[in-house]
Design a protein around this motif. Structure first.
Motif, PDB file in Angstrom:
ATOM      1  N   ASP A 226       0.853  -1.187   0.000  1.00  0.00           N
ATOM      2  CA  ASP A 226       0.000   0.000   0.000  1.00  0.00           C
ATOM      3  C   ASP A 226       0.890   1.239   0.000  1.00  0.00           C
ATOM      4  OD1 ASP A 226      -3.301   0.266   0.942  1.00  0.00           O
ATOM      5  OD2 ASP A 226      -2.070   2.085   0.715  1.00  0.00           O
TER       6      ASP A 226
ATOM      7  N   ARG B 278       0.066   3.975   1.348  1.00  0.00           N
ATOM      8  CA  ARG B 278      -0.109   4.655   2.632  1.00  0.00           C
ATOM      9  C   ARG B 278       0.780   4.006   3.701  1.00  0.00           C
ATOM     10  NH1 ARG B 278      -6.703   4.778   2.414  1.00  0.00           N
ATOM     11  NH2 ARG B 278      -6.955   6.858   1.549  1.00  0.00           N
TER      12      ARG B 278
ATOM     13  N   HIS C  85     -22.420  -2.465   8.589  1.00  0.00           N
ATOM     14  CA  HIS C  85     -23.803  -2.973   8.556  1.00  0.00           C
ATOM     15  C   HIS C  85     -23.946  -3.885   7.350  1.00  0.00           C
ATOM     16  CE1 HIS C  85     -24.897  -0.064   5.303  1.00  0.00           C
ATOM     17  NE2 HIS C  85     -23.918   0.625   5.858  1.00  0.00           N
TER      18      HIS C  85
ATOM     19  N   ARG D  87     -21.191  17.067   7.078  1.00  0.00           N
ATOM     20  CA  ARG D  87     -21.663  16.453   8.319  1.00  0.00           C
ATOM     21  C   ARG D  87     -20.578  16.475   9.378  1.00  0.00           C
ATOM     22  NH1 ARG D  87     -22.166  10.280   5.665  1.00  0.00           N
ATOM     23  NH2 ARG D  87     -19.962  10.065   5.206  1.00  0.00           N
TER      24      ARG D  87
HETATM   25  P1  FAD Z   1      -9.739   1.294  -0.102  1.00  0.00           P
HETATM   26  O1  FAD Z   1     -10.103   1.184   1.330  1.00  0.00           O
HETATM   27  O2  FAD Z   1      -9.735   2.639  -0.744  1.00  0.00           O
HETATM   28  O3  FAD Z   1      -8.305   0.606  -0.294  1.00  0.00           O
HETATM   29  C1  FAD Z   1      -7.555   0.764  -1.471  1.00  0.00           C
HETATM   30  C2  FAD Z   1      -6.100   0.918  -1.042  1.00  0.00           C
HETATM   31  O4  FAD Z   1      -5.269   0.849  -2.208  1.00  0.00           O
HETATM   32  C3  FAD Z   1      -5.812   2.244  -0.390  1.00  0.00           C
HETATM   33  O5  FAD Z   1      -5.312   2.048   0.930  1.00  0.00           O
HETATM   34  C4  FAD Z   1      -4.781   2.898  -1.314  1.00  0.00           C
HETATM   35  O6  FAD Z   1      -3.787   3.629  -0.613  1.00  0.00           O
HETATM   36  C5  FAD Z   1      -4.175   1.722  -2.040  1.00  0.00           C
HETATM   37  N1  FAD Z   1      -3.672   2.053  -3.350  1.00  0.00           N
HETATM   38  C6  FAD Z   1      -4.361   2.567  -4.392  1.00  0.00           C
HETATM   39  N2  FAD Z   1      -3.551   2.734  -5.462  1.00  0.00           N
HETATM   40  C7  FAD Z   1      -2.311   2.312  -5.083  1.00  0.00           C
HETATM   41  C8  FAD Z   1      -1.047   2.244  -5.739  1.00  0.00           C
HETATM   42  N3  FAD Z   1      -0.906   2.616  -7.026  1.00  0.00           N
HETATM   43  N4  FAD Z   1       0.031   1.780  -5.050  1.00  0.00           N
HETATM   44  C9  FAD Z   1      -0.121   1.398  -3.755  1.00  0.00           C
HETATM   45  N5  FAD Z   1      -1.292   1.444  -3.089  1.00  0.00           N
HETATM   46  C10 FAD Z   1      -2.378   1.889  -3.745  1.00  0.00           C
HETATM   47  N6  FAD Z   1     -18.792   1.812   4.111  1.00  0.00           N
HETATM   48  C11 FAD Z   1     -19.631   1.229   4.998  1.00  0.00           C
HETATM   49  O7  FAD Z   1     -19.968   0.053   4.867  1.00  0.00           O
HETATM   50  N7  FAD Z   1     -20.116   1.945   6.074  1.00  0.00           N
HETATM   51  C12 FAD Z   1     -19.787   3.248   6.298  1.00  0.00           C
HETATM   52  O8  FAD Z   1     -20.234   3.866   7.275  1.00  0.00           O
HETATM   53  C13 FAD Z   1     -18.895   3.869   5.363  1.00  0.00           C
HETATM   54  N8  FAD Z   1     -18.553   5.154   5.536  1.00  0.00           N
HETATM   55  C14 FAD Z   1     -17.692   5.735   4.647  1.00  0.00           C
HETATM   56  C15 FAD Z   1     -17.341   7.066   4.855  1.00  0.00           C
HETATM   57  C16 FAD Z   1     -16.463   7.691   3.988  1.00  0.00           C
HETATM   58  C17 FAD Z   1     -16.104   9.138   4.222  1.00  0.00           C
HETATM   59  C18 FAD Z   1     -15.934   6.969   2.873  1.00  0.00           C
HETATM   60  C19 FAD Z   1     -14.988   7.641   1.927  1.00  0.00           C
HETATM   61  C20 FAD Z   1     -16.298   5.654   2.669  1.00  0.00           C
HETATM   62  C21 FAD Z   1     -17.164   5.021   3.543  1.00  0.00           C
HETATM   63  N9  FAD Z   1     -17.538   3.681   3.375  1.00  0.00           N
HETATM   64  C22 FAD Z   1     -18.399   3.095   4.273  1.00  0.00           C
HETATM   65  C23 FAD Z   1     -17.031   2.872   2.231  1.00  0.00           C
HETATM   66  C24 FAD Z   1     -15.747   2.099   2.575  1.00  0.00           C
HETATM   67  O9  FAD Z   1     -14.725   3.017   2.913  1.00  0.00           O
HETATM   68  C25 FAD Z   1     -15.328   1.281   1.362  1.00  0.00           C
HETATM   69  O10 FAD Z   1     -16.368   0.439   0.926  1.00  0.00           O
HETATM   70  C26 FAD Z   1     -14.107   0.396   1.608  1.00  0.00           C
HETATM   71  O11 FAD Z   1     -13.177   0.970   2.486  1.00  0.00           O
HETATM   72  C27 FAD Z   1     -13.450   0.120   0.276  1.00  0.00           C
HETATM   73  O12 FAD Z   1     -12.402  -0.813   0.416  1.00  0.00           O
HETATM   74  P2  FAD Z   1     -11.391  -1.032  -0.809  1.00  0.00           P
HETATM   75  O13 FAD Z   1     -10.405  -2.031  -0.351  1.00  0.00           O
HETATM   76  O14 FAD Z   1     -12.149  -1.267  -2.044  1.00  0.00           O
HETATM   77  O15 FAD Z   1     -10.692   0.400  -1.036  1.00  0.00           O
END
Ligand code: FAD
Ligand code: UDP
Length: 361
Positions: free
Chosen positions: A30, A32, A59, A277
């Motif tokens: 990652d 980050r 949820h 919010r």
């Molecule tokens: P991410 O969590 O975005 O993970 C992707 C990772 O890939 C990141 O850490 C990023 O740094 C890494 N990455 C990307 N490109 C590269 C690269 N080129 N090289 C290295 N690393 C890279 N969902 C709920 O169910 N309930 C909630 O209450 C809720 N609230 C939310 C509130 C907010 C403000 C936001 C933004 C989202 C919310 N969500 C919620 C949605 C939830 O965050 C996502 O569904 C979930 O985290 C997505 O997971 P993911 O693994 O697809 O993506």
């Protein structure tokens, strides 16, 4: 096989664990400095557990998904509640019968509330946009008070430009249920999301490397297959143009000596302020502390990608990238950014489990 997984969020971590449990070797990276993606939580400098990237409430109606995550965490039951501020007063949100009674000084019962919506709604056919969804169910006054300006702020677009699915996330109720979600399972990981991810990734066949770019690791070579969970347009060097992702700026604040700042976890400000919010984390986590920590969310066009923007144009552009993705023999795209879908956490877990199943065969 030897897998490289780009992204240590829900998509990456779930696939990693499934592959490792099936006997494969997995390297998760990652950019980050931490795991858990946007669900990352941490203790702030005052000792309050906060979500760095905005409030995350778990949820789901998927018993299988809750069961899966329960391997890595215990849970604290939590039902999220939200108030919306209109003309300086707070009302239950999503709109329910109490919202109507308080807003208009009425005393409607359930049948009368249904009749009220029937009278004020502006029937739309088809219901194609988020404007259609809201007007079709609650009519113009409630649309303007609770939805129009919030949506403009959150997306920088009018509800009429957004697909129906965005506003359709929000129910309308004739009862007095004031919970934000009605899913059968609603809870927070007892020791936080990050701890749950630590356990998920704690496996002898999983290695984790942080603060490193996908392109750099990929160039080192040596992997049989890649799981990519970042923005799909970035993977392809933006060759068809940029896919819009909406961003947010998070303003965190600690208030010493304030045990509770607001009555519920989140208060929405549709018509006032540049933020959408305010969330007070202690409601979500149940933590006891002499002070309290809040986050305000300021929507932005540029910055880290947080939301796919569901419009017809954007989905057409995504389809072009997706058709390239479908032709990749050795790359799997999964997650909210890679699949360009407005997924909640549980949906990402579901998509990741499905992707892992396909890979394991
Ligand atoms: P991410 O969590 O975005 O993970 C992707 C990772 O890939 C990141 O850490 C990023 O740094 C890494 N990455 C990307 N490109 C590269 C690269 N080129 N090289 C290295 N690393 C890279 N969902 C709920 O169910 N309930 C909630 O209450 C809720 N609230 C939310 C509130 C907010 C403000 C936001 C933004 C989202 C919310 N969500 C919620 C949605 C939830 O965050 C996502 O569904 C979930 O985290 C997505 O997971 P993911 O693994 O697809 O993506
Ligand atoms: N929404 C609104 N007013 C509100 C809350 C939500 O108009 O008070 C609309 C807005 O378009 C928002 C969408 O409903 O983007 C989905 O809201 P949700 O709370 O699910 O958004 P998220 O938590 O994913 O940011």
């Amino acid at each position: 096989m030897n897998f490289l997984i780009a992204g240590a969020g829900f998509a990456g971590a779930v696939v990693a664990r499934e592959l490792a449990d099936a006997g494969h070797t997995v390297h998760v990276i990652d950019r980050r400095p931490h795991i858990a993606g946007n669900a990352y939580d941490e203790y702030d400098s005052h000792g309050v557990l906060i979500h760095r990237y905005g409030p995350h409430i778990f949820h789901t109606n998927g018993a299988r998904i809750a069961e899966y995550l329960s391997r890595f965490t215990e849970w604290r039951p939590y039902e999220h509640r939200v108030l919306g501020v209109v003309d300086g007063k707070t009302y239950p949100f999503p709109i329910n019968r109490d919202t109507l009674n308080q807003l208009y000084g009425l005393d409607l019962d359930e049948a009368a509330a249904a009749a009220f919506f029937e009278r004020v709604r502006e029937p739309r056919d088809p219901v194609a946009t988020s404007e259609d969804v809201v007007l079709n169910s609650v009519g113009r006054d409630l649309y303007e008070k609770f939805f129009l300006n919030y949506t403009r702020k959150q997306w920088g677009m009018d509800p009429a430009q957004l697909k129906a699915g965005v506003a359709a996330r929000i129910p309308v109720r004739t009862n007095t249920d004031d919970r934000y979600f009605t899913d059968s399972f609603q809870a927070m990981p007892a020791e936080g999301y990050t701890r749950m991810f630590e356990r998920m990734l704690d496996h002898p066949s999983i290695s984790v490397e942080l603060e490193v770019e996908f392109d750099e690791v990929r160039a080192r070579g040596g992997y049989d297959h890649i799981i990519y969970t970042g923005p799909i347009d970035a993977f392809y060097g933006y060759r068809f143009g940029r896919l819009p992702y909406r961003s947010l700026r998070f303003e965190h604040e600690f208030l010493p000596g304030v045990a509770q700042y607001q009555a519920v976890g989140t208060v929405n400000y549709p018509n006032d302020h540049a933020f959408t919010r305010i969330t007070e984390f202690k409601h979500l986590t149940g933590q006891q502390h002499e002070g309290t920590s809040l986050v305000r969310e300021y929507p932005e066009a540029d910055g880290d990608p947080y939301y796919p923007v569901p419009s017809n144009d954007n989905e057409a552009l995504f389809k072009r990238y997706e058709s390239l993705a479908k032709d990749e023999a050795n790359v799997t795209f999964v997650g909210r950014l890679a699949q360009y879908r407005y997924y909640n956490m549980d949906q990402v877990v579901g998509a990741a489990l499905a992707a892992a199943r396909q890979l394991i065969g």
